[in-house]
Design an enzyme around this catalytic site. Structure first.
Site, PDB file in Angstrom:
ATOM      1  N   TYR A  12      -3.555  -2.632  10.722  1.00 17.51           N
ATOM      2  CA  TYR A  12      -3.605  -1.411   9.919  1.00 17.51           C
ATOM      3  C   TYR A  12      -4.657  -0.459  10.479  1.00 17.51           C
ATOM      4  O   TYR A  12      -4.426   0.754  10.586  1.00 17.51           O
ATOM      5  CB  TYR A  12      -3.922  -1.789   8.477  1.00 17.51           C
ATOM      6  CG  TYR A  12      -4.070  -0.629   7.531  1.00 17.51           C
ATOM      7  CD1 TYR A  12      -2.976   0.174   7.203  1.00 17.51           C
ATOM      8  CD2 TYR A  12      -5.292  -0.351   6.933  1.00 17.51           C
ATOM      9  CE1 TYR A  12      -3.103   1.236   6.324  1.00 17.51           C
ATOM     10  CE2 TYR A  12      -5.431   0.716   6.058  1.00 17.51           C
ATOM     11  CZ  TYR A  12      -4.333   1.501   5.749  1.00 17.51           C
ATOM     12  OH  TYR A  12      -4.464   2.546   4.882  1.00 17.51           O
ATOM     13  N   THR A  40     -10.616   6.697   0.561  1.00 14.62           N
ATOM     14  CA  THR A  40     -10.812   5.293   0.230  1.00 14.62           C
ATOM     15  C   THR A  40      -9.540   4.777  -0.452  1.00 14.62           C
ATOM     16  O   THR A  40      -8.517   5.456  -0.478  1.00 14.62           O
ATOM     17  CB  THR A  40     -12.053   5.135  -0.668  1.00 14.62           C
ATOM     18  OG1 THR A  40     -12.329   3.758  -0.853  1.00 14.62           O
ATOM     19  CG2 THR A  40     -11.851   5.802  -2.022  1.00 14.62           C
ATOM     20  N   HIS A  55      -0.624  -2.666  -3.716  1.00 14.25           N
ATOM     21  CA  HIS A  55      -2.059  -2.711  -3.457  1.00 14.25           C
ATOM     22  C   HIS A  55      -2.786  -3.394  -4.613  1.00 14.25           C
ATOM     23  O   HIS A  55      -2.188  -3.688  -5.646  1.00 14.25           O
ATOM     24  CB  HIS A  55      -2.596  -1.306  -3.208  1.00 14.25           C
ATOM     25  CG  HIS A  55      -2.133  -0.704  -1.924  1.00 14.25           C
ATOM     26  ND1 HIS A  55      -1.492   0.516  -1.854  1.00 14.25           N
ATOM     27  CD2 HIS A  55      -2.168  -1.163  -0.644  1.00 14.25           C
ATOM     28  CE1 HIS A  55      -1.182   0.796  -0.598  1.00 14.25           C
ATOM     29  NE2 HIS A  55      -1.573  -0.221   0.155  1.00 14.25           N
TER      30      HIS A  55
END
Length: 299
Positions: A12, A40, A55
């Site tokens: 990633y 973020t 997530h």
């Protein structure tokens, strides 16, 4: 590019670095007006709430809602719960993007000394995964035990950003984490309840359709004369029984999927019995709702 990439996150990271380097090349070689934002961890009401592929925040919310519905006494989460993370609400990120888009070129040159702007977008508010889990559990209303499975990796221990540059542009986050989490959870529960109402409505329509069809078939059978009732007359009732049994036993592992299959098979029965089935506006609405129901994930 001087530090070592964290093993569980390196692919990633490489993808993001490649994107930045590509943008940097376009900025320097072709003089394109480019700004790279480095937000973020983002969360919001339209997130991916899959328990496995989502997530951390949406996945946790789904797990805790499911655990509460099932009255589970405990819930298992991956890792030790010790890593620290920084989260930003999608609404705050949207405002940060607008702030950067409205930044003048002269201000960008002064602030970034003519190099391509790379701007961190964070809240400055760190929270451990352990504390995050307990906060979500409290907001959902889950009172069971939270178990962290330490056999799974934690990833990078600490991810926090220095967001002073975007702060100097006049942007500041306005949504505190607890407030944002409550908004996301309330929204998720609202849509789940609404979808349940839609699902029950579609199922009721399906059952009414089945009863209507079977009632018409049974009314045409003379049960007083058993000798005249052949297998041809019995076949609709037999097929109906097979229809329901097959749906429940072989195709539906739970009641939710059973209802889903009932709706689909009812729609197919309607289409098979009447060529002009969809010409009726109500049938068309039922058709569209059934397709929605079928494609909607199990809440």
């Amino acid at each position: 590019l001087t530090g070592k990439l964290e093993k569980t996150n390196q692919c990633y990271a490489i993808a993001k670095i490649a994107g930045i380097k590509f943008s940097e090349s376009l900025f320097e070689d072709f003089n394109l007006d480019i700004i790279c934002l480095m937000p973020t961890n983002v969360y919001g009401i339209n997130d991916n709430f899959d328990k496995f592929n989502g997530h951390v925040i949406p996945a946790m919310i789904s797990k805790f809602i499911e655990a509460k519905k099932k009255n589970s006494k405990q819930i298992k989460l991956l890792g030790s719960g010790k890593p620290l993370r920084e989260f930003i609400h999608s609404d705050d990120l949207a405002k940060a993007i607008l702030t950067c888009l409205n930044m003048s070129k002269n201000k960008a040159r002064i602030l970034f000394k003519s190099s391509m702007p790379i701007i961190n977008v964070g809240t400055g508010e760190n929270i451990s995964i352990f504390k995050l889990a307990n906060t979500i559990a409290k907001l959902v209303g889950f009172n069971g035990k939270i178990i962290f499975d330490k056999r799974y990796p934690d990833g990078t221990y600490k991810k926090n950003l220095n967001s002073n540059k975007i702060y100097s542009l006049g942007w500041k986050p306005s949504i505190k984490l607890t407030k944002g989490l409550k908004e996301v959870i309330d929204n998720r529960l609202y849509w789940m309840d609404l979808n349940n109402i839609i699902i029950l409505s579609i199922t009721l329509l399906s059952l009414l359709f089945i009863f209507k069809k079977f009632n018409l078939l049974i009314d045409n059978i003379d049960f007083s004369d058993h000798k005249k009732i052949g297998i041809q007359n019995k076949s609709p009732i037999i097929l109906g029984g097979i229809y329901l049994t097959f749906s429940l036993v072989f195709l539906a592992p739970d009641i939710y999927n059973f209802l889903k299959i009932i709706c689909i098979l009812t729609l197919l029965l309607g289409l098979a019995s009447d060529r002009n089935y969809l010409s009726n506006p109500l049938n068309m609405v039922y058709f569209l709702n059934t397709i929605y129901f079928y494609t909607y994930d199990d809440p």
